[in-house]
Scaffold this motif. Structure first.
Motif, PDB file in Angstrom:
ATOM      1  N   UNK A 230     -12.608  13.966  17.471  1.00 46.02           N
ATOM      2  CA  UNK A 230     -12.451  15.112  18.359  1.00 46.02           C
ATOM      3  C   UNK A 230     -12.903  16.415  17.745  1.00 46.02           C
ATOM      4  N   UNK A 231     -13.904  16.331  16.882  1.00 44.73           N
ATOM      5  CA  UNK A 231     -14.412  17.544  16.262  1.00 44.73           C
ATOM      6  C   UNK A 231     -15.923  17.442  16.116  1.00 44.73           C
ATOM      7  N   UNK A 232     -16.618  18.512  16.446  1.00 50.08           N
ATOM      8  CA  UNK A 232     -18.067  18.495  16.321  1.00 50.08           C
ATOM      9  C   UNK A 232     -18.461  18.533  14.849  1.00 50.08           C
ATOM     10  N   UNK A 233     -19.294  17.579  14.442  1.00 53.88           N
ATOM     11  CA  UNK A 233     -19.800  17.522  13.082  1.00 53.88           C
ATOM     12  C   UNK A 233     -21.300  17.764  13.111  1.00 53.88           C
TER      13      UNK A 233
ATOM     14  N   UNK B 149     -15.944  16.625   4.076  1.00 52.36           N
ATOM     15  CA  UNK B 149     -16.769  17.506   4.895  1.00 52.36           C
ATOM     16  C   UNK B 149     -16.203  17.630   6.306  1.00 52.36           C
ATOM     17  N   UNK B 150     -15.718  16.520   6.848  1.00 51.56           N
ATOM     18  CA  UNK B 150     -15.160  16.539   8.203  1.00 51.56           C
ATOM     19  C   UNK B 150     -13.923  17.425   8.272  1.00 51.56           C
ATOM     20  N   UNK B 151     -13.144  17.435   7.202  1.00 49.10           N
ATOM     21  CA  UNK B 151     -11.950  18.276   7.167  1.00 49.10           C
ATOM     22  C   UNK B 151     -12.280  19.722   6.803  1.00 49.10           C
ATOM     23  N   UNK B 152     -13.473  19.947   6.247  1.00 55.92           N
ATOM     24  CA  UNK B 152     -13.854  21.275   5.789  1.00 55.92           C
ATOM     25  C   UNK B 152     -14.773  21.988   6.752  1.00 55.92           C
ATOM     26  N   UNK B 153     -16.053  22.160   6.310  1.00 55.12           N
ATOM     27  CA  UNK B 153     -16.970  22.947   7.136  1.00 55.12           C
ATOM     28  C   UNK B 153     -17.633  22.144   8.250  1.00 55.12           C
ATOM     29  N   UNK B 154     -17.354  20.848   8.310  1.00 55.95           N
ATOM     30  CA  UNK B 154     -17.899  20.033   9.386  1.00 55.95           C
ATOM     31  C   UNK B 154     -19.354  19.670   9.211  1.00 55.95           C
ATOM     32  N   UNK B 155     -19.887  19.863   7.994  1.00 52.88           N
ATOM     33  CA  UNK B 155     -21.283  19.539   7.731  1.00 52.88           C
ATOM     34  C   UNK B 155     -21.351  18.287   6.859  1.00 52.88           C
ATOM     35  N   UNK B 156     -21.910  17.229   7.406  1.00 52.67           N
ATOM     36  CA  UNK B 156     -22.061  15.959   6.696  1.00 52.67           C
ATOM     37  C   UNK B 156     -23.455  15.914   6.085  1.00 52.67           C
ATOM     38  N   UNK B 157     -23.512  15.591   4.806  1.00 54.68           N
ATOM     39  CA  UNK B 157     -24.792  15.611   4.096  1.00 54.68           C
ATOM     40  C   UNK B 157     -25.157  14.222   3.592  1.00 54.68           C
ATOM     41  N   UNK B 158     -26.412  13.850   3.803  1.00 57.72           N
ATOM     42  CA  UNK B 158     -26.912  12.546   3.377  1.00 57.72           C
ATOM     43  C   UNK B 158     -28.427  12.641   3.217  1.00 57.72           C
TER      44      UNK B 158
ATOM     45  N   UNK C 291     -22.777  10.142  12.527  1.00 56.36           N
ATOM     46  CA  UNK C 291     -22.036  11.396  12.486  1.00 56.36           C
ATOM     47  C   UNK C 291     -21.588  11.800  13.889  1.00 56.36           C
ATOM     48  N   UNK C 292     -22.439  11.613  14.874  1.00 59.44           N
ATOM     49  CA  UNK C 292     -22.080  11.940  16.254  1.00 59.44           C
ATOM     50  C   UNK C 292     -20.935  11.055  16.747  1.00 59.44           C
ATOM     51  N   UNK C 293     -21.004   9.761  16.444  1.00 56.34           N
ATOM     52  CA  UNK C 293     -19.935   8.839  16.847  1.00 56.34           C
ATOM     53  C   UNK C 293     -18.628   9.213  16.164  1.00 56.34           C
ATOM     54  N   UNK C 294     -18.706   9.526  14.888  1.00 61.25           N
ATOM     55  CA  UNK C 294     -17.505   9.889  14.139  1.00 61.25           C
ATOM     56  C   UNK C 294     -16.893  11.173  14.684  1.00 61.25           C
ATOM     57  N   UNK C 295     -17.734  12.163  14.979  1.00 57.05           N
ATOM     58  CA  UNK C 295     -17.225  13.414  15.526  1.00 57.05           C
ATOM     59  C   UNK C 295     -16.501  13.204  16.841  1.00 57.05           C
ATOM     60  N   UNK C 296     -17.067  12.350  17.697  1.00 58.12           N
ATOM     61  CA  UNK C 296     -16.415  12.066  18.981  1.00 58.12           C
ATOM     62  C   UNK C 296     -15.065  11.385  18.771  1.00 58.12           C
TER      63      UNK C 296
END
Length: 287
Positions: free
Chosen positions: A213-216, A149-158, A205-210
């Motif tokens: 370097x990509x907004x998730x 998801x991080x490499x694709x549309x940036x939407x993490x689902x859980x 997800x916020x920590x991972x995005x930071x």
């Protein structure tokens, strides 16, 4: 002294094996398929299946200590099988990987996941062998499931949005296991292993995005959707057990999964790795 590592190609067992080998210990890896195991050069590899007790005596021959782990609904039988053979072959001490879920609810209110691990622990603690039990909380590495998801549309689902969890880095679990296997004073101890902070999935997800370097963006899915993914990875019975434990945690409103325990620091003499530490160390996995 030879140390046997089960789950030697897995997330924790592989790290235990690598650390023991690098430190110069005589270590033997147990795997069902030695031909496919990619293990460090010089490590002795034996083929055995903990579901088939007759395959275990040769694997345990000459072994004095064992790192014991198995997964899913087979854990209670697989661990009991190895413990029973270990009693007959001269094993002195077993370090068992369990789960903090054993302590999450009382036995009479157990979930399948808690019951499998509780029964596995009982097989060991009542065996007469020296034992150490490791009870980790959820693994930080579960976030690797978000890599696509991080490499694709940036939407993490859980299915879990706002449940705080004090996740633990498997590297810390492995380090504690190695200390318990190679140092005196850990026999008869139960260690609750958590990270240094409790984060919700949204916060992870916020920590991972930071870190990458990509907004998730986080999107909550149903437990049924999550179960379908789990079943594809681990099988129906294991997925049902995991989902039952998750439902109970969500419905109870208890903060148990967010509690911090000091055992990583007490054993290792340093703080546990944070989720930010983990995320920064795994940026390449999300690139």
């Amino acid at each position: 002294m030879t140390i046997l590592v089960t789950g030697a190609t897995g997330n924790v067992g592989g790290k235990v094996l690598a650390r023991l080998h690098a430190a110069g210990h005589s270590v033997r890896a147990l795997t069902r398929d030695p031909a496919r195991a990619e293990l460090p050069a010089g490590v002795e590899v034996v083929g055995a299946d903990m579901g088939l007790p007759d395959t275990l005596p040769d694997a345990l021959d000459g072994v004095r200590k064992v790192f014991l782990m198995s997964l899913g609904h087979n854990k209670r039988t697989h661990d009991a099988n190895l413990v029973a053979v270990a009693r007959k072959t001269g094993v002195e001490h077993i370090v068992q990987l369990s789960t903090l879920g054993v302590a999450e609810v009382e036995e009479e209110n157990d979930t399948p996941l808690g019951l499998w691990h509780r029964q596995a622990e009982k097989a060991l603690t009542e065996s007469g062998l020296a034992w150490t039990i490791l009870r980790p909380n959820g693994f930080m590495t579960h976030a690797l499931g978000w890599a696509r998801a991080a490499r694709g549309d940036g939407v993490v689902r859980s299915p879990v949005a706002d449940l705080p969890e004090a996740l633990v880095d498997p590297q810390d679990i492995a380090e504690v296991a190695v200390r318990a296997l190679t140092e005196p004073g850990h026999e008869g101890r139960v260690y609750a292993l958590t990270g240094p902070e409790a984060l919700t999935a949204r916060q992870q997800v916020a920590v991972l995005g930071a870190a990458i370097g990509r907004e998730l963006r986080f999107e909550q899915i149903s437990i049924e959707e999550h179960r379908a993914v789990m079943a594809g990875l681990y099988g129906e019975a294991t997925a049902d057990g995991v989902v039952a434990a998750l439902r109970k945690a969500l419905e109870s409103g208890d903060d148990f999964r967010g509690r911090l325990f000091p055992d990583v620091r007490n054993v290792l003499g340093r703080r546990a790795r944070s989720f930010q530490d983990w995320a920064e160390a795994h940026v390449a996995d999300f690139a």
